[in-house]
Design an enzyme around this catalytic site. Structure first.
Site, mmCIF file in Angstrom:
data_model
loop_
_atom_site.group_PDB
_atom_site.id
_atom_site.type_symbol
_atom_site.label_atom_id
_atom_site.label_comp_id
_atom_site.label_asym_id
_atom_site.label_seq_id
_atom_site.Cartn_x
_atom_site.Cartn_y
_atom_site.Cartn_z
ATOM 1 N N HIS A 180 0.840 -1.220 0.000
ATOM 2 C CA HIS A 180 0.000 0.000 0.000
ATOM 3 C C HIS A 180 0.870 1.263 0.000
ATOM 4 O O HIS A 180 0.427 2.332 0.447
ATOM 5 C CB HIS A 180 -0.914 0.077 1.244
ATOM 6 C CG HIS A 180 -1.972 -0.980 1.329
ATOM 7 N ND1 HIS A 180 -2.317 -1.562 2.531
ATOM 8 C CD2 HIS A 180 -2.768 -1.530 0.405
ATOM 9 C CE1 HIS A 180 -3.276 -2.440 2.338
ATOM 10 N NE2 HIS A 180 -3.575 -2.451 1.041
ATOM 11 N N ARG A 241 -8.214 -11.806 6.444
ATOM 12 C CA ARG A 241 -6.822 -12.160 6.762
ATOM 13 C C ARG A 241 -6.587 -11.978 8.259
ATOM 14 O O ARG A 241 -7.100 -11.038 8.856
ATOM 15 C CB ARG A 241 -5.856 -11.247 5.995
ATOM 16 C CG ARG A 241 -5.708 -11.622 4.543
ATOM 17 C CD ARG A 241 -4.808 -10.639 3.815
ATOM 18 N NE ARG A 241 -5.561 -9.805 2.900
ATOM 19 C CZ ARG A 241 -5.055 -8.797 2.204
ATOM 20 N NH1 ARG A 241 -3.786 -8.486 2.318
ATOM 21 N NH2 ARG A 241 -5.807 -8.093 1.398
#
Ligand code: AMP
Length: 414
Positions: A180, A241
């Protein structure tokens, strides 16, 4: 000049056309569900209705070719000629540990993408397929590659080395890379414009909370630490996750239940996180909040744990930075969930973090400040825009003197 940004993923391709001076979005194209049932092409241009059309495409390369052809289709197209596109910025996930800036596309760049494909098998090969198709269709344009890992590549060894035998780092390249990066960098630069004092010494923690979630501790234009690691599995809890985990759990499960590497992968990436703890069978925060509103205790607990883990990273990154000047919330959850922002900031007044409930709850779209009056730490909600960031970085690389990309000039000089 038009700058085209191409984001080629495992099952979709997104194109965005910007004008290179004001970075206005001129057109967008998307092919989704590539290689699956129901592949659809969407095309939008400023001032025109969106075109949606079922198409047959089985691979990313062909999807890029088709989108580019449709952009200039005499009947349905939105540009008069592909020659208007002077520069192309390509998003690629993994550039390893040596690439710290956007780079011009050449043989060395494609070798880097190939070399790191082993660590991003679901992303880099598709990125490369998109690049190769775009190069063929747009041979006159300058192509630039912007890597997601680049912004974190200047992390110090104390942050990126795992306490494992050195040969695992030296031979197998096992270290923290972070992801990111384009988003963390973009919102950090936006935040600097809202912080008093010298930009190079501002201490900012950015929280990218979307389908994937990560945080970064940033100062002096440099990411000092980030929560995702060797892969995008480490760190915060996410939709499906698990984030941080005792690694011995995996060994225990293998020994006790004989689960295979593929099953471990599936468990940790797809059957964990908010979905698992809430039991809601969805990693979408809106579904978990809806269940909580209906009195589901597990949904409430999942949300509390999600926020608790953000809070733990806020505390540890305040320590890494030696204090805080701003915390930024971005991406789907960070921009839209007052609940998560409130839970994550609760009890952190001792760090100067003091959320104003009414500002936090007020609906809004653009950049906004949500700290209480007089609070030491600015709390900012900043919409991320990775496409715009890639377009600006692309223009900055090829025309460094152009004013519009000025923030990146400051960053390069740090
Ligand atoms: P992203 O990956 O940035 O698109 O973010 C996706 C995540 O943002 C999902 O978990 C969504 O549930 C969450 N999200 C999107 N819109 C909202 C909203 N209005 N309120 C709460 N969560 C949202």
């Amino acid at each position: 000049m038009i700058v085209l940004v191409i984001n080629a993923g495992s099952s979709s391709v997104k194109l965005t056309c910007f004008d290179s001076e004001g970075f206005r979005v001129l057109a967008k194209g998307l092919v989704e569900r590539v290689g699956q049932d129901g592949t659809t092409l969407h095309l939008w241009a400023s001032g025109q209705a969106t075109l949606c059309r079922p198409i047959q495409v089985t691979d990313i390369r062909r999807a890029v070719e088709l989108l580019l052809a449709r952009l200039v289709d005499p009947e349905e197209g939105v540009l008069s000629s592909l020659a208007q596109i002077g520069a192309v910025g390509h998003r690629v996930v993994h550039g390893g540990d040596s690439v710290t800036q956007p780079v011009l596309l050449n043989e060395n760049t494609t070798n880097i993408i190939r070399r790191w494909s082993a660590l991003a098998p679901l992303h880099n090969p598709h990125g490369l397929a998109g690049i190769e198709a775009a190069e063929l269709s747009l041979p006159h344009a300058v192509h630039v590659v912007v890597f997601d890992t680049a912004f974190h590549a200047k992390m110090p060894p104390v942050a990126y080395l795992y306490p494992l035998p050195r040969e695992l780092y030296e031979r197998d390249k096992i270290r923290r890379y972070g992801f990111h990066g384009t988003s963390h960098q973009y919102v950090y630069l936006q935040a600097l414009e809202h912080l008093p004092g010298p930009p190079e010494s501002r201490r900012v923690v950015t929280c990218h909370l979307g389908n994937g979630c990560s945080m970064a501790a940033i100062t002096g234009g440099r990411s000092l630490d980030t929560s995702m690691g060797f892969t995008p599995l480490e760190g915060l809890m996410m939709g499906t996750r698990c984030g941080d985990l005792d690694p011995a759990i995996i060994v225990y499960l293998q020994e006790r239940h004989g689960i295979t590497p593929a099953q471990v992968n599936d468990l940790l990436n797809k059957q964990s996180g908010l979905a698992a703890l809430s039991g809601v069978a969805s990693g979408d925060l809106r579904d978990i909040v809806e269940a909580m509103d209906q009195g589901d205790h597990h949904a409430l607990q999942a949300l509390q744990i999600f926020a608790y883990r953000i809070k733990k990273y806020l505390g540890s990154y305040a320590a890494v930075l030696g204090g805080l000047d701003a915390v930024v919330f971005t991406a789907g959850i960070g921009e839209n969930s007052p609940l998560i922002r409130r839970l994550a900031c609760q009890g952190l007044e001792f760090l100067g973090i003091d959320l104003d409930d009414s500002l936090n709850d007020a609906p809004g779209k653009g950049l906004r400040e949500i700290q209480a009056p007089g609070a030491a730490v600015k709390l900012l909600v900043i919409p991320t825009d990775e496409e715009l960031a890639i377009a600006q970085q692309t223009v900055h690389l090829i025309q460094p003197n152009l004013n519009a990309a000025g923030r990146y000039a400051w960053l390069t000089a740090q």
